[in-house]
Scaffold this motif. Structure first.
Motif, PDB file in Angstrom:
ATOM      1  N   THR A 168       0.784  -1.344   0.189  1.00 10.12           N
ATOM      2  CA  THR A 168       0.214   0.050   0.068  1.00 10.12           C
ATOM      3  C   THR A 168       0.867   1.213  -0.090  1.00 10.12           C
ATOM      4  OG1 THR A 168      -0.239   0.011   2.504  1.00 10.12           O
ATOM      5  CG2 THR A 168      -1.810  -1.047   1.333  1.00 10.12           C
ATOM      6  N   PRO A 169       0.453   2.239  -0.630  1.00 12.48           N
ATOM      7  CA  PRO A 169       1.298   3.559  -0.666  1.00 12.48           C
ATOM      8  C   PRO A 169       1.194   4.207   0.810  1.00 12.48           C
ATOM      9  CG  PRO A 169      -0.898   3.858  -1.532  1.00 12.48           C
ATOM     10  CD  PRO A 169      -0.919   2.427  -1.303  1.00 12.48           C
ATOM     11  N   THR A 170       2.276   4.992   0.932  1.00  9.78           N
ATOM     12  CA  THR A 170       2.327   5.805   2.133  1.00  9.78           C
ATOM     13  C   THR A 170       1.664   6.987   1.994  1.00  9.78           C
ATOM     14  OG1 THR A 170       4.400   6.705   1.294  1.00  9.78           O
ATOM     15  CG2 THR A 170       4.801   4.766   2.836  1.00  9.78           C
ATOM     16  N   TRP A 171       1.233   7.632   3.176  1.00  8.96           N
ATOM     17  CA  TRP A 171       0.393   8.904   2.934  1.00  8.96           C
ATOM     18  C   TRP A 171       1.338  10.031   2.279  1.00  8.96           C
ATOM     19  CZ3 TRP A 171       0.096  14.053   3.795  1.00  8.96           C
ATOM     20  CH2 TRP A 171      -1.275  14.467   3.568  1.00  8.96           C
ATOM     21  N   SER A 172       0.705  10.796   1.467  1.00 13.74           N
ATOM     22  CA  SER A 172       1.370  11.833   0.678  1.00 13.74           C
ATOM     23  C   SER A 172       0.268  12.916   0.348  1.00 13.74           C
ATOM     24  CB  SER A 172       2.224  11.289  -0.406  1.00 13.74           C
ATOM     25  OG  SER A 172       1.285  11.207  -1.489  1.00 13.74           O
ATOM     26  N   ALA A 173       0.696  14.050  -0.226  1.00 11.14           N
ATOM     27  CA  ALA A 173      -0.207  15.205  -0.474  1.00 11.14           C
ATOM     28  C   ALA A 173      -1.264  14.538  -1.612  1.00 11.14           C
ATOM     29  CB  ALA A 173       0.467  16.284  -0.692  1.00 11.14           C
ATOM     30  N   GLY A 174      -0.647  13.645  -2.557  1.00 13.52           N
ATOM     31  CA  GLY A 174      -1.177  13.335  -3.590  1.00 13.52           C
ATOM     32  C   GLY A 174      -2.496  12.349  -3.075  1.00 13.52           C
ATOM     33  N   VAL A 175      -2.210  11.205  -2.094  1.00 14.16           N
ATOM     34  CA  VAL A 175      -3.078  10.514  -1.642  1.00 14.16           C
ATOM     35  C   VAL A 175      -4.310  11.058  -0.838  1.00 14.16           C
ATOM     36  CG1 VAL A 175      -3.283   8.580   0.244  1.00 14.16           C
ATOM     37  CG2 VAL A 175      -1.357   8.546  -1.455  1.00 14.16           C
ATOM     38  N   GLY A 176      -3.823  12.170  -0.298  1.00 15.49           N
ATOM     39  CA  GLY A 176      -4.562  13.105   0.448  1.00 15.49           C
ATOM     40  C   GLY A 176      -5.703  13.964  -0.378  1.00 15.49           C
ATOM     41  N   LEU A 177      -5.131  14.262  -1.472  1.00 18.29           N
ATOM     42  CA  LEU A 177      -6.042  14.943  -2.778  1.00 18.29           C
ATOM     43  C   LEU A 177      -6.982  13.928  -3.203  1.00 18.29           C
ATOM     44  CD1 LEU A 177      -6.344  17.717  -4.087  1.00 18.29           C
ATOM     45  CD2 LEU A 177      -4.772  16.915  -5.532  1.00 18.29           C
ATOM     46  N   ILE A 178      -6.562  12.690  -3.447  1.00 24.28           N
ATOM     47  CA  ILE A 178      -7.506  11.704  -4.029  1.00 24.28           C
ATOM     48  C   ILE A 178      -8.453  11.380  -3.300  1.00 24.28           C
ATOM     49  CG2 ILE A 178      -7.600   9.202  -4.740  1.00 24.28           C
ATOM     50  CD1 ILE A 178      -4.700   9.764  -6.177  1.00 24.28           C
ATOM     51  N   MET A 179      -8.379  11.408  -2.038  1.00 26.52           N
ATOM     52  CA  MET A 179      -9.394  11.212  -0.733  1.00 26.52           C
ATOM     53  C   MET A 179     -10.169  12.256  -0.759  1.00 26.52           C
ATOM     54  SD  MET A 179     -10.784   8.910   1.108  1.00 26.52           S
ATOM     55  CE  MET A 179      -9.653   7.484   1.362  1.00 26.52           C
ATOM     56  N   VAL A 180      -9.812  13.432  -1.096  1.00 25.79           N
ATOM     57  CA  VAL A 180     -10.537  14.492  -0.963  1.00 25.79           C
ATOM     58  C   VAL A 180     -11.654  14.717  -2.394  1.00 25.79           C
ATOM     59  CG1 VAL A 180     -10.823  17.096  -0.968  1.00 25.79           C
ATOM     60  CG2 VAL A 180      -9.306  15.772   0.632  1.00 25.79           C
ATOM     61  N   THR A 181     -10.987  14.351  -3.359  1.00 28.02           N
ATOM     62  CA  THR A 181     -11.548  14.291  -4.518  1.00 28.02           C
ATOM     63  C   THR A 181     -12.802  13.393  -4.280  1.00 28.02           C
ATOM     64  OG1 THR A 181      -9.829  14.927  -5.698  1.00 28.02           O
ATOM     65  CG2 THR A 181     -11.344  14.063  -7.003  1.00 28.02           C
ATOM     66  N   ALA A 182     -12.265  11.969  -4.073  1.00 28.02           N
ATOM     67  CA  ALA A 182     -13.434  10.980  -3.698  1.00 28.02           C
ATOM     68  C   ALA A 182     -14.871  11.389  -3.107  1.00 28.02           C
ATOM     69  CB  ALA A 182     -12.902   9.552  -3.441  1.00 28.02           C
ATOM     70  N   ASN A 183     -14.292  11.796  -1.963  1.00 29.07           N
ATOM     71  CA  ASN A 183     -15.357  12.385  -1.016  1.00 29.07           C
ATOM     72  C   ASN A 183     -16.163  13.641  -1.748  1.00 29.07           C
ATOM     73  OD1 ASN A 183     -15.718  11.128   1.685  1.00 29.07           O
ATOM     74  ND2 ASN A 183     -13.488  11.611   1.343  1.00 29.07           N
ATOM     75  N   LEU A 184     -15.637  14.642  -2.504  1.00 21.57           N
ATOM     76  CA  LEU A 184     -16.445  15.387  -3.049  1.00 21.57           C
ATOM     77  C   LEU A 184     -17.294  14.895  -4.022  1.00 21.57           C
ATOM     78  CD1 LEU A 184     -13.816  18.551  -3.263  1.00 21.57           C
ATOM     79  CD2 LEU A 184     -15.958  18.258  -1.866  1.00 21.57           C
ATOM     80  N   PHE A 185     -16.686  13.845  -4.974  1.00 19.54           N
ATOM     81  CA  PHE A 185     -17.482  13.270  -6.075  1.00 19.54           C
ATOM     82  C   PHE A 185     -18.747  12.566  -5.387  1.00 19.54           C
ATOM     83  CE2 PHE A 185     -18.176   9.167  -8.485  1.00 19.54           C
ATOM     84  CZ  PHE A 185     -18.689   9.818  -9.467  1.00 19.54           C
ATOM     85  N   ALA A 186     -18.482  11.779  -4.012  1.00 12.33           N
ATOM     86  CA  ALA A 186     -19.706  11.141  -3.651  1.00 12.33           C
ATOM     87  C   ALA A 186     -20.477  12.372  -3.127  1.00 12.33           C
ATOM     88  CB  ALA A 186     -19.083  10.568  -2.529  1.00 12.33           C
ATOM     89  N   LEU A 187     -20.232  13.380  -2.868  1.00 11.36           N
ATOM     90  CA  LEU A 187     -21.142  14.342  -2.182  1.00 11.36           C
ATOM     91  C   LEU A 187     -21.897  14.898  -3.318  1.00 11.36           C
ATOM     92  CD1 LEU A 187     -22.170  16.113   0.130  1.00 11.36           C
ATOM     93  CD2 LEU A 187     -20.329  17.885  -0.719  1.00 11.36           C
ATOM     94  N   VAL A 188     -21.252  15.253  -4.371  1.00 12.01           N
ATOM     95  CA  VAL A 188     -22.230  15.613  -5.734  1.00 12.01           C
ATOM     96  C   VAL A 188     -23.137  14.510  -6.088  1.00 12.01           C
ATOM     97  CG1 VAL A 188     -21.975  16.318  -8.128  1.00 12.01           C
ATOM     98  CG2 VAL A 188     -20.492  17.121  -6.375  1.00 12.01           C
TER      99      VAL A 188
END
Length: 90
Positions: free
Chosen positions: A15-35
């Motif tokens: 599994t990948p270690t946490w980075s800003a890219g991983v956090g950005l993907i998680m935020v994007t996924a949550n915003l997508f689910a919200l829309v």
């Protein structure tokens, strides 16, 4: 344990270690689910209301809707992160 079981246990992907890219993907996924939920939930506001005022995007959302949407967003985000890391894009 059989030989097949030991091979399956050894085949766990890294599994990948946490980075800003991983956090950005998680935020994007949550915003997508919200829309998606904004237009997909037919009956909103059933159950307790949120204790604070939120922007118009959350209008009519209660605690059950918010918990459901964020659960879906985290499931999507975990899938996207694991998929992108296995493809070598993350």
């Amino acid at each position: 344990m059989t030989h097949l079981t030991l091979n399956l246990l050894a085949a766990v992907p890294a599994t990948p270690t946490w980075s800003a890219g991983v956090g950005l993907i998680m935020v994007t996924a949550n915003l997508f689910a919200l829309v998606v939920a904004r237009y997909g939930i037919k009956v909103k506001g059933v159950g307790p209301n949120l204790p604070i005022e939120l922007p118009g995007l959350f209008e009519g959302f209660g605690v059950p809707e918010l918990l459901g949407v964020t659960c879906l967003g985290h499931i999507l985000g975990a899938g996207w992160i694991l998929g992108l890391s296995q493809a070598g894009l993350l």
